[in-house]
Design a protein around this motif. Structure first.
Motif, short mmCIF file in Angstrom:
data_model
loop_
_atom_site.label_atom_id
_atom_site.label_comp_id
_atom_site.label_asym_id
_atom_site.label_seq_id
_atom_site.Cartn_x
_atom_site.Cartn_y
_atom_site.Cartn_z
N VAL A 24 8.39 -2.36 4.39
CA VAL A 24 8.34 -2.34 2.92
C VAL A 24 8.95 -3.63 2.35
O VAL A 24 8.36 -4.25 1.46
CB VAL A 24 9.08 -1.11 2.38
N LEU A 25 10.12 -4.02 2.87
CA LEU A 25 10.79 -5.22 2.34
C LEU A 25 9.98 -6.48 2.61
O LEU A 25 9.86 -7.35 1.74
CB LEU A 25 12.19 -5.35 2.95
N ALA A 26 9.43 -6.61 3.81
CA ALA A 26 8.61 -7.79 4.14
C ALA A 26 7.38 -7.85 3.24
O ALA A 26 6.99 -8.93 2.77
CB ALA A 26 8.21 -7.76 5.61
N SER A 27 6.79 -6.71 2.98
CA SER A 27 5.60 -6.66 2.11
C SER A 27 5.96 -7.03 0.67
O SER A 27 5.23 -7.79 0.01
CB SER A 27 4.98 -5.27 2.15
N PHE A 29 8.41 -8.90 -0.24
CA PHE A 29 8.70 -10.34 -0.22
C PHE A 29 7.39 -11.13 -0.30
O PHE A 29 7.28 -12.11 -1.04
CB PHE A 29 9.45 -10.68 1.06
N GLY A 30 6.40 -10.71 0.46
CA GLY A 30 5.12 -11.40 0.44
C GLY A 30 4.43 -11.31 -0.91
O GLY A 30 3.86 -12.29 -1.40
N ILE A 31 4.49 -10.14 -1.55
CA ILE A 31 3.88 -9.98 -2.86
C ILE A 31 4.58 -10.87 -3.89
O ILE A 31 3.95 -11.54 -4.70
CB ILE A 31 3.94 -8.51 -3.31
N LEU A 39 4.47 -6.15 -8.62
CA LEU A 39 5.07 -5.32 -7.57
C LEU A 39 4.65 -3.86 -7.68
O LEU A 39 4.86 -3.09 -6.76
CB LEU A 39 6.60 -5.41 -7.65
N LEU A 40 4.05 -3.51 -8.83
CA LEU A 40 3.52 -2.16 -8.95
C LEU A 40 2.45 -1.89 -7.88
O LEU A 40 2.21 -0.73 -7.51
CB LEU A 40 2.90 -1.95 -10.34
N LEU A 41 1.84 -2.97 -7.38
CA LEU A 41 0.86 -2.81 -6.31
C LEU A 41 1.50 -2.14 -5.09
O LEU A 41 0.87 -1.32 -4.42
CB LEU A 41 0.29 -4.17 -5.91
N ALA A 42 2.76 -2.50 -4.83
CA ALA A 42 3.46 -1.92 -3.68
C ALA A 42 3.58 -0.41 -3.84
O ALA A 42 3.32 0.35 -2.89
CB ALA A 42 4.84 -2.55 -3.54
N VAL A 43 3.93 0.03 -5.05
CA VAL A 43 4.06 1.47 -5.30
C VAL A 43 2.72 2.16 -5.14
O VAL A 43 2.62 3.23 -4.52
CB VAL A 43 4.63 1.72 -6.71
N GLN A 44 1.67 1.55 -5.67
CA GLN A 44 0.34 2.15 -5.57
C GLN A 44 -0.13 2.27 -4.13
O GLN A 44 -0.69 3.30 -3.72
CB GLN A 44 -0.65 1.32 -6.39
N ARG A 45 0.07 1.21 -3.34
CA ARG A 45 -0.39 1.23 -1.96
C ARG A 45 0.43 2.19 -1.10
O ARG A 45 -0.09 2.84 -0.19
CB ARG A 45 -0.34 -0.17 -1.35
N ILE A 46 1.72 2.29 -1.37
CA ILE A 46 2.57 3.24 -0.64
C ILE A 46 2.10 4.67 -0.92
O ILE A 46 1.97 5.48 0.00
CB ILE A 46 4.05 3.06 -1.04
N ILE A 281 4.91 5.10 7.86
CA ILE A 281 3.52 5.15 7.42
C ILE A 281 3.35 4.43 6.08
O ILE A 281 2.42 3.65 5.89
CB ILE A 281 3.05 6.61 7.30
N ALA A 282 4.28 4.67 5.16
CA ALA A 282 4.20 4.03 3.84
C ALA A 282 4.32 2.51 3.97
O ALA A 282 3.52 1.76 3.40
CB ALA A 282 5.31 4.58 2.94
N GLY A 283 5.31 2.07 4.74
CA GLY A 283 5.49 0.62 4.91
C GLY A 283 4.33 -0.02 5.64
O GLY A 283 3.87 -1.11 5.27
N ALA A 284 3.83 0.65 6.68
CA ALA A 284 2.71 0.10 7.45
C ALA A 284 1.44 0.04 6.60
O ALA A 284 0.65 -0.90 6.73
CB ALA A 284 2.47 0.94 8.70
N GLY A 285 1.24 1.04 5.74
CA GLY A 285 0.07 1.02 4.87
C GLY A 285 0.08 -0.16 3.92
O GLY A 285 -0.93 -0.84 3.74
#
Length: 425
Positions: A24-27, A29-31, A39-46, A281-285
């Motif tokens: 999750v943190l690496a993702s 950071f990349g975003i 960063l809302l994209l992270a919440v949506q994808r999780i 699973i959430a982080g990997a997704g």
């Protein structure tokens, strides 16, 4: 972006940050640094990663396994396995393999199998003259059957990650699971005969019919669950809920060994285990989404096709890669990150996605009892009360035996696909 994601992930791994949190943190950071999206994209994808009905089977199968273990199922299965094979020299070692194979069809987890069976059989083997390191190695290697014999949590995760039929994956896991069990069985018989271990393993063995009667309700669980799936009566997710109800009914009303305290402990342990897996699973997704968005899968696919001219060389490269990955990365995270990348390439080489799922899972199952991060290894050492160095010499031949099985599963697809062809195609 890909380099930044990989670098940040490696730094977090090196800092011993949990795998799910690292992803999750690496993702994030990349975003933040390399993307023009919120960063809302992270919440949506999780949320999208977890919004999957088949994933409900994971916590429910974990709970059913914990309830059956709390109900004393492991002791009954050990008695049954010992009544079947305990009368030969090395019978206790073989009992470990047979019991793990049966318990795997209840728990779906190799770590749960290691603890549930290891607390009974490791001390028993030591009392019968097995060196403690050998006893722990036998348990660690046998427990990998927990991720091969269905229901298998890694197979569920592969099915979700690649949109492959979980029912077909479960059926395909039978062949590789039985192959590994048979190979370990034969090796242990030879080892005990050569080393002189287990000459008195038949002592205190119950008659077979008595052991069957004592464990009948436990044996009916995989029959009901798997029979219902393959018979088209219910889906794997529905089967997981039936398994929980069955475990409760048997534990409370038949064996009468499940108390309120034991049920609470099973619920608590299941919640913890499920949370860890769901965070992964959430982080990997999220991580896989960013990697796919960057175009890396297409680059890798093009490079692979240039380097490997046929599927056989590709599969060998995958075996080597997964063997190394399995030694360092937790199985669930490895499947969720790598399966979406590798499966399309395998399909382009003409490899059946169900067969490829077993190639991945059998390889990563091997990593569960190889140093330095094999979870079964640490679980067996914890049960035996020994340092990891003491188990390694006895473990090496077992790793080679399972490695031979990995190659057979890879290059003889019908080991996995035979039952699937019979029932589904």
């Amino acid at each position: 972006m890909n380099a930044a994601l990989a670098f940040s992930l490696l730094v977090l791994f090196a800092a011993a940050v949990p795998i799910g949190v690292s992803l999750v943190l690496a993702s994030a950071f990349g975003i933040t640094l390399f993307s023009n999206v919120s960063l809302l994209l992270a919440v949506q994808r999780i949320f999208a990663s977890l919004d999957s009905f088949p994933l409900l089977a994971v916590p429910l199968f974990i709970l059913s396994g914990n309830l059956m273990a709390a109900a004393g199922i492991s002791e009954r299965l050990v008695e049954l396995a010992k009544s079947m094979v305990g009368g030969i020299q090395g019978g206790l070692a073989c009992t470990c393999v047979v019991t793990c194979m049966i318990f795997a069809s209840v728990s779906g987890s190799s770590v749960a199998t290691t603890f549930a069976i290891g607390v009974i059989l490791i001390p028993a083997m030591v009392r019968h003259g097995y060196p403690v390191g050998t006893a722990a190695a036998i348990q660690a290697s046998s427990a990998e059957l927990g991720v091969l014999i269905p229901p298998s949590i890694p197979l569920i995760l592969y099915g979700v990650a690649t949109e492959t039929s979980i029912g077909q994956l479960f059926l395909a896991g039978l062949g590789p699971g039985l192959l590994v069990a048979a190979a370990l069985f034969v090796y242990l018989l030879i080892l005990c005969r050569v080393k002189g271990y287990g000459a008195r393993d038949g002592d205190e063995r119950k008659p077979f019919l008595a052991a069957i009667g004592h464990s009948l309700w436990a044996l009916l669980m995989p029959v009901i669950v798997l029979g219902g799936i393959y018979g088209g009566i219910f889906t794997p997710t529905e089967a997981s809920s039936i398994a929980v109800v069955y475990a409760l009914v048997v534990g409370v009303f038949v064996y009468r060994s499940l108390t309120v305290a034991k049920i609470y402990a099973a619920l608590r342990n299941s919640a913890i285990s499920s949370t860890v897996i769901m965070i992964i699973i959430a982080g990997a997704g999220l991580f896989s989404f960013l990697v796919t968005r960057s175009g890396l899968p297409a680059i890798i696919a093009e490079w692979v096709r240039d380097v490997f001219t046929d599927k056989y060389s590709f599969l060998m490269a995958v075996n080597v890669f997964l063997f190394i990955v399995g030694m360092f990365i937790e199985t669930s995270a490895a499947i969720l990150v790598l399966a979406p990348l590798l499966a399309p390439i395998a399909i382009s080489y003409g490899v059946d996605p169900v067969h490829f799922g077993l190639v991945i899972v059998v390889n990563l199952a091997l990593g569960m009892f190889t140093p330095p991060v094999g979870v079964n290894l640490f679980a067996a050492c914890a049960v035996a009360g020994i340092p990891i160095q003491k188990i390694v010499p006895a473990l090496v031949p077992m790793v080679l035996v399972v490695l031979a099985c990995v190659l057979l599963v890879t290059y003889v697809p019908m080991i996995a696909l035979g039952p699937v062809e019979l029932f589904y195609r």
